[in-house]
Design an enzyme around this catalytic site. Structure first.
Site, PDB file in Angstrom:
ATOM      1  N   HIS A 146      32.126  13.912 -66.820  1.00 50.09           N
ATOM      2  CA  HIS A 146      32.432  12.863 -67.556  1.00 50.09           C
ATOM      3  C   HIS A 146      33.451  13.479 -68.740  1.00 50.09           C
ATOM      4  O   HIS A 146      33.529  14.666 -69.018  1.00 50.09           O
ATOM      5  CB  HIS A 146      31.376  12.721 -68.513  1.00 50.09           C
ATOM      6  N   THR A 158      35.078   3.691 -69.923  1.00 48.52           N
ATOM      7  CA  THR A 158      35.744   3.901 -68.984  1.00 48.52           C
ATOM      8  C   THR A 158      37.207   4.017 -69.516  1.00 48.52           C
ATOM      9  O   THR A 158      37.588   3.389 -70.714  1.00 48.52           O
ATOM     10  CB  THR A 158      35.718   2.774 -67.854  1.00 48.52           C
ATOM     11  N   ARG A 159      38.190   4.659 -68.992  1.00 47.57           N
ATOM     12  CA  ARG A 159      39.537   4.620 -68.996  1.00 47.57           C
ATOM     13  C   ARG A 159      40.371   4.039 -67.900  1.00 47.57           C
ATOM     14  O   ARG A 159      41.637   4.381 -67.981  1.00 47.57           O
ATOM     15  CB  ARG A 159      40.135   6.026 -69.730  1.00 47.57           C
ATOM     16  N   HIS A 208      36.214  -1.649 -60.554  1.00 48.99           N
ATOM     17  CA  HIS A 208      36.282  -2.295 -59.201  1.00 48.99           C
ATOM     18  C   HIS A 208      35.019  -2.808 -58.884  1.00 48.99           C
ATOM     19  O   HIS A 208      34.184  -2.492 -59.846  1.00 48.99           O
ATOM     20  CB  HIS A 208      36.983  -1.375 -58.208  1.00 48.99           C
ATOM     21  N   ARG A 210      29.712  11.894 -63.117  1.00 46.23           N
ATOM     22  CA  ARG A 210      30.252  13.249 -62.714  1.00 46.23           C
ATOM     23  C   ARG A 210      31.370  13.602 -63.576  1.00 46.23           C
ATOM     24  O   ARG A 210      32.427  12.895 -63.554  1.00 46.23           O
ATOM     25  CB  ARG A 210      30.392  13.536 -61.347  1.00 46.23           C
ATOM     26  N   HIS A 267      32.128  -0.151 -59.538  1.00 43.91           N
ATOM     27  CA  HIS A 267      31.630  -0.383 -60.628  1.00 43.91           C
ATOM     28  C   HIS A 267      30.711  -1.234 -61.169  1.00 43.91           C
ATOM     29  O   HIS A 267      29.649  -0.666 -62.102  1.00 43.91           O
ATOM     30  CB  HIS A 267      32.920  -0.256 -61.832  1.00 43.91           C
TER      31      HIS A 267
END
Length: 541
Positions: free
Chosen positions: A264, A168-169, A173, A262, A176
């Site tokens: 990515h 992730t970048r 929350h 989706r 996730h």
């Protein structure tokens, strides 16, 4: 023996680190011309190994002209620390349009990787194996700076043999956490939370804030079921090909599964407002090669909150009559900008507080007013007027960086060549970014004739706060009529060279936040009032 040295850019340093620590295995250096051409066409190195993105060392012509094949060069980071030697095996001038098309599927400079290739990077590539001297120094979060070999050792000691990686970048929350928990349960795996902390997308939240958020979120997982590590990757936002690279990296770390969402590593919209890639293109490409890589692709399930159940569910599980909630990234930024609370069903209190600290409400955030316009257009008059209005308001410190004052105190050694003008404007941008970062208001009033320099400043300052470009679009005719300093007259007579609007171009802004005509039809007081109310309208006051 005097070894020639090259100072690595931030992107090159990230690439160098991942070559040296084995994240980019089987790559053992910056790609040679043969490897580069093979990767462009087939996504494979010369030895047939899969590798989808070219990792190259771009240098300027001045440096490349001094280098010979088989010569050993020294690679340094910006502070001068030695990182590696490289034995040069290839020197070539690549077809950059071809690279853009084959790797990223476009020549559109709205794509950050294409913009780098065509507009920002150097035009000569060097390739060759690296000989490690020392790894780059990181002063932050050392406990999470884990190499592939170290990660494998940790997994082995913990007895983990099935590990799902999540890249992730963004901050995490509740959705996730629910999604990763479901993936762990479904695949009977442990979680390797592996966010990118190198170069990400412009506008992303800084990695210091994100890591503090990850530390809070990590406590929400069952004990001994998740590990946090940081990846100093320079993302290209390269969509499908980049997703494949991310999977290869996680395989090198010893992971058995990899979550892919989706779009990515998608770069967003192109210059026509359309996505660069199809939403499931990355998942489809990874499915094609997952057996070869020996890592299983897990599709990212989009989770939504269902109030009637008071829990999260995958969107596919939602019944026709069920009401559900979600908050998009745009909506979250809007809540923060307005100083509103983030719903507890969406995120954790600790994460919400970190985001509020990182992104204060607009009326508490630093910002820059960046004036641009011809000499004599009225920039200084309006800038001084808005300075007084903002000081009267008194809720932030205000600094005026007037063009003439900066020339006297900050750029006294510079002339008026294009290179020196650019340097002067970017110096102003740097000072303004520091003021903005620290919650102040910077008012900049140079001529700033070149669009590229203004764009550099916009990108730099926008990382830290607000940026309002104010175009004083008074006509050249009116500016010449005023000519209080007699400069236009001297320029017309040829006595003053490289004068903006006469013998040097002024590139008008295309989309300024504010455009004001100071031709005398409205009083300076009225123009200042218009600008002041525009700042209120945007939300900074």
């Amino acid at each position: 023996m005097n070894i020639k040295s090259w100072t690595l850019t931030d992107r090159q340093l990230c690439d160098c680190e991942l070559i040296l620590d084995g994240s980019f295995k089987p790559l053992n250096g910056f790609m040679t011309k043969k490897e580069y051409n093979s990767v462009l066409r087939t996504m494979r190195l010369g030895n047939g190994k899969l590798f989808p993105i070219p990792i190259t060392l771009d240098v300027d012509k001045n440096f490349s002209n001094r280098i010979n094949i088989d010569e050993k060069i020294l690679l340094r980071e910006k502070e001068g620390f030695q990182i590696a030697y490289m034995v040069v095996e290839s020197i070539w001038e690549p077809d950059l349009l071809k690279e853009s098309n084959l790797v990223y599927g476009t020549q559109d400079a709205f794509h950050p990787a294409v913009d780098y290739i065509l507009n920002k990077g150097n035009k000569i590539y060097l390739g060759g194996k690296l000989i490690k001297i020392a790894m780059p120094i990181h002063y932050d979060y050392k406990q999470y700076r884990i190499s592939p070999n170290k990660a494998k050792n940790i997994f082995s000691k913990l007895g983990w043999n099935k590990i799902v990686a999540f890249q992730t970048r963004n901050p995490l929350h509740r959705a996730h956490v629910e999604m990763t928990m479901k993936s762990m349960e479904k695949t009977n795996t442990k979680l390797f939370l592996h966010p990118v902390v190198g170069l990400t997308k412009s506008g992303d939240i800084d990695h210091y804030t994100r890591v503090r958020c990850y530390e809070y979120v990590l406590k929400k997982y069952p004990k001994d079921s998740a590990i946090l590590a940081l990846l100093p990757l320079a993302m290209r936002m390269g969509g499908p090909r980049e997703a494949l690279l991310h999977a290869i990296i996680r395989k090198n770390y010893g992971c058995t599964h990899f979550i892919v969402g989706r779009d990515h590593a998608g770069p967003g919209l192109d210059s026509n407002g359309k996505p660069f890639y199809n939403p499931y293109e990355a998942q489809e490409l990874l499915k094609k090669y997952q057996s070869e890589i020996k890592i299983k692709m897990i599709p990212f399930q989009f989770m939504v909150y269902v109030p009637s159940y008071k829990k999260y569910k995958a969107i596919e599980e939602i019944k026709k009559d069920d009401e559900y909630k979600t908050i998009s990234g745009t909506e979250l930024r809007s809540l923060l900008d307005k100083g509103k609370s983030i719903p507890e069903w969406f995120s954790y209190l600790e994460v919400s507080q970190e985001l509020k600290n990182s992104r204060p409400a607009l009326d508490k955030r630093g910002f820059t007013l960046f004036f641009t316009g011809l000499s004599g257009s009225g920039k200084s008059t309006i800038a001084n007027g808005i300075l007084i209005k903002l000081m009267e308001k008194g809720n932030r410190p205000v600094t005026l960086l007037d063009g003439d004052l900066v020339r006297t105190h900050l750029s006294s050694e510079l002339g008026f060549s294009r290179e020196h003008r650019s340097l002067n404007v970017q110096r102003i941008g740097f000072v303004a970014s520091e003021i903005t970062k620290n919650g102040g208001i910077a008012i900049c009033a140079p001529i700033a004739p070149y669009a590229d320099d203004r764009d550099v400043n916009r990108k730099l300052i926008s990382k830290y706060g607000g940026y309002i470009e104010v175009f004083i679009n008074t006509s050249l005719k009116k500016c010449e009529e005023r000519d209080s300093k007699g400069l236009y007259k001297l320029a017309r007579e040829g006595k003053l060279k490289e004068f903006t609007g006469i013998s040097d171009p002024y590139e008008k802004p295309k989309n300024p936040e504010v455009s004001i005509n100071s031709d005398g039809s409205l009083s300076p007081e009225k123009l200042v009032d218009i600008l002041y109310h525009k700042i209120i309208e945007i939300g900074y006051l």
